[in-house]
Enzyme design. Structure first.
Site, PDB file in Angstrom:
ATOM      1  CB  SER A   1      -0.729  -0.184   1.725  1.00 33.99           C
ATOM      2  OG  SER A   1      -1.594  -1.263   0.978  1.00 33.99           O
TER       3      SER A   1
ATOM      4  CD  GLU B   1       5.799  -7.356  -4.159  1.00 30.10           C
ATOM      5  OE1 GLU B   1       6.312  -8.677  -3.438  1.00 30.10           O
ATOM      6  OE2 GLU B   1       5.718  -6.643  -3.260  1.00 30.10           O
TER       7      GLU B   1
ATOM      8  CB  CYS C   1      -2.945  -4.328   2.813  1.00 29.90           C
ATOM      9  SG  CYS C   1      -5.076  -3.443   2.993  1.00 29.90           S
TER      10      CYS C   1
ATOM     11  CB  CYS D   1      -7.098  -5.616   5.699  1.00 24.43           C
ATOM     12  SG  CYS D   1      -5.847  -4.986   4.740  1.00 24.43           S
TER      13      CYS D   1
ATOM     14  CE  LYS E   1      -7.991  -9.003   9.472  1.00 21.49           C
ATOM     15  NZ  LYS E   1      -7.221  -8.067  10.604  1.00 21.49           N
TER      16      LYS E   1
ATOM     17  CE1 TYR F   1      -4.568  -6.281  12.259  1.00 23.71           C
ATOM     18  CE2 TYR F   1      -3.362  -5.723  14.319  1.00 23.71           C
ATOM     19  CZ  TYR F   1      -3.593  -5.945  13.448  1.00 23.71           C
ATOM     20  OH  TYR F   1      -2.660  -5.654  12.443  1.00 23.71           O
TER      21      TYR F   1
ATOM     22  CD  GLU G   1      -9.072  -8.336  13.247  1.00 23.51           C
ATOM     23  OE1 GLU G   1     -10.034  -7.062  13.083  1.00 23.51           O
ATOM     24  OE2 GLU G   1      -8.118  -8.727  12.291  1.00 23.51           O
TER      25      GLU G   1
ATOM     26  NE  ARG H   1       0.582  -5.285  26.852  1.00 22.56           N
ATOM     27  CZ  ARG H   1       0.017  -6.035  28.598  1.00 22.56           C
ATOM     28  NH1 ARG H   1      -0.091  -4.474  29.281  1.00 22.56           N
ATOM     29  NH2 ARG H   1       0.105  -6.879  28.852  1.00 22.56           N
TER      30      ARG H   1
ATOM     31  N   GLY I   1       2.610 -10.944  16.512  1.00 25.94           N
ATOM     32  CA  GLY I   1       3.243  -9.439  16.265  1.00 25.94           C
ATOM     33  C   GLY I   1       3.820 -10.509  14.785  1.00 25.94           C
TER      34      GLY I   1
ATOM     35  CG  ASP J   1       2.822  -2.646   7.887  1.00 21.18           C
ATOM     36  OD1 ASP J   1       2.472  -1.536   8.648  1.00 21.18           O
ATOM     37  OD2 ASP J   1       2.549  -3.820   8.289  1.00 21.18           O
TER      38      ASP J   1
ATOM     39  CB  THR K   1      -3.422  -0.626   5.016  1.00 23.69           C
ATOM     40  OG1 THR K   1      -3.115  -2.002   4.932  1.00 23.69           O
ATOM     41  CG2 THR K   1      -3.406   0.074   3.544  1.00 23.69           C
TER      42      THR K   1
ATOM     43  CG  HIS L   1     -35.351   7.296  16.883  1.00 21.56           C
ATOM     44  ND1 HIS L   1     -34.219   5.969  17.571  1.00 21.56           N
ATOM     45  CD2 HIS L   1     -36.844   6.742  16.852  1.00 21.56           C
ATOM     46  CE1 HIS L   1     -35.097   5.749  18.183  1.00 21.56           C
ATOM     47  NE2 HIS L   1     -36.969   5.542  17.943  1.00 21.56           N
TER      48      HIS L   1
ATOM     49  CD  GLU M   1     -31.505   7.099  18.137  1.00 25.29           C
ATOM     50  OE1 GLU M   1     -32.189   8.198  18.887  1.00 25.29           O
ATOM     51  OE2 GLU M   1     -32.321   5.860  17.826  1.00 25.29           O
TER      52      GLU M   1
END
Length: 448
Positions: free
Chosen positions: A14, A34, A42, A47, A50, A178, A182, A205, A263, A304, A312, A437, A442
């Site tokens: 990204s 690459e 990502c 992400c 996932k 996370y 997830e 944490r 991690g 990163d 990202t 509403h 709200e």
């Protein structure tokens, strides 16, 4: 000196893609190397796929709830992991093509090869070819950490999870961040028994304590098993293929699969950065200044690999800022305050700004407003799961310094609310806004 390129980017994730595309649009001669696939973590193995799995997993609860809304749903709906997996990978291929087309349309040369730094203005490709550039941008991202213990080779990481042949009946996930939470929700919704182990007694944490405690409570109610203060000791594979996980302070766990989510480590090993005098921190991250410049003046880094904020959108902002500053004649720096974040757990969490503990430690005088409610959809569905919204304000100025939420769709709600926190709005500004509403959002303007 004449160089082959004005800018050579290593890594087409990204951050690297944004920097390459915008720099080329400003008129720079740009190449990007690459070694795997254009799109980075990502898009290819993070992400995006996932989140698609999370959508798929959520249908398990939605189908159960649908009965209360009048839909005739079979008691045991048929689920095909292979169909979901293959469709997700098809979407990954589409986005990979879109990223590639974007670079091509802006005149960026894509080199599908590993590139290693061999000097302040030189990289060497895997075929031995050397390429020179006035500037080099390191955007190689990070990779999942794997514990150094006996039997670690029997585990998988988030890189491999998208390509599984089948869903395991029993899975142990090491970690409490996370990624761990997830995938715990994903596997649980697909019918697996999930065990999460963590070396401390705290999940997620850095997130607000009330919100993460609510997620722990809901997860345990759903049947997820947590083992805290569990030091990872090793994995033994039996003749039947089952894995026995040994850990300190707990009995061994016998499972079908082990996933490491402990991690991520910057991808700087073997990159040759020492040849150009680029300094790394203790975790292997490239040390950069506010303008993304390393200790070598011609080499920069974003995303990163710098280990500042591994998100990202942050990498994209850093890549944009680099291009704007270097080739666009602008003076831009990324503001790292009040970055919104989400955990796409079941239910999801989202937050921006200070937690209550951070606010009390920093500001002293703090006012906290909460709304603890049962979403309307859950009421009719007969689901007891409750949402919790939390607003933290400076006690002296009434300024909102933090918003933290758990419940259905809270990441979608928080994106707009995060603008208010960034704009330094006050609780009175929210109170003056008429509620929309009936919505869950709200509750943000109804807290008293």
């Amino acid at each position: 000196m004449t160089y082959d390129y004005d800018l050579f980017v290593i890594g087409a994730g990204s951050g690297g893609t944004r920097a390459a595309r915008v720099s080329a649009a400003y008129g720079a001669r740009v190449a990007v190397a690459e070694e795997y696939r254009v799109g980075g973590t990502c898009v290819i193995r993070g992400c995006v796929p996932k989140k698609l799995l999370i959508y798929g997993a959520h249908f398990a609860e939605d189908l159960k709830d649908a009965k209360r809304f009048g839909w005739n749903v079979p008691e045991q709906p048929d689920f095909s992991w292979s169909v979901l997996r293959d469709n997700v990978m098809e979407e990954v291929d589409r986005i990979n093509g879109a990223y590639t087309n974007t670079l091509n349309s802006n005149g960026v040369d894509i080199i599908l090869s590993r590139a290693v730094v061999t000097g302040p203005n030189e990289v060497t490709l895997s075929d031995g070819r050397k390429v020179t550039a006035e500037r080099i941008l390191i955007a190689v991202g990070a990779h999942p950490a794997i514990p150094d213990c006996p039997g670690a080779e029997h585990g998988i990481t988030s890189n491999e999870v998208f390509h599984l042949d089948t869903i395991p009946k029993r899975i142990l996930i090491a970690g409490a961040g996370y990624i761990a939470n997830e995938f715990a929700g994903i596997f649980h919704q697909f019918g697996a028994h999930v065990i999460l182990i963590n070396r401390t007694d705290v999940i997620l944490r850095g997130y607000d304590e009330s919100i993460r405690d609510r997620l722990l409570q809901i997860s345990m109610t759903k049947g997820l098993e947590f083992r805290f203060n569990a030091g990872f000791e090793g994995i033994d594979k039996g003749e039947d293929g089952c894995l026995t996980v040994r850990m300190k302070g707990h009995e061994p766990a016998v499972v079908d699969m082990v996933m490491f989510a402990t991690g991520r480590i910057p991808n700087t090993t073997g990159l040759g950065l020492d040849s150009a005098g680029v300094e790394l921190d203790a975790n292997g991250a490239v040390i950069v200044n506010e303008d993304n410049q390393s200790t070598c003046p011609s080499i920069y880094a974003v995303g990163d690999v710098t280990n500042r904020v591994q998100l990202t959108p942050v990498a994209i902002r850093e890549g944009q800022a680099f291009a704007d500053n270097t080739y666009g004649g602008k003076s831009v720096r990324v503001d790292y305050d009040n970055i919104p974040a989400a955990v796409f757990s079941h239910p999801p969490m989202a937050g921006v700004g200070m937690t209550e503990a951070q606010a009390r430690q920093t500001l002293g005088s703090v006012k906290v407003y909460t709304s603890d409610f049962r979403p309307m959809k859950n009421v009719l569905a007969g689901r007891n799961e409750r949402a919790l919204y939390k607003m933290i304000c400076d006690g002296d100025t009434d300024r909102i310094v933090g918003l933290h939420m758990i419940g259905p769709d809270v990441p979608e709600i928080l994106q707009a609310a995060a603008i208010a926190v960034k704009a330094r709005l006050t609780k009175a500004d929210f109170d003056a806004t008429i509620a929309l509403h009936p919505t869950m959002a709200e509750e943000l303007v109804l807290m008293r």
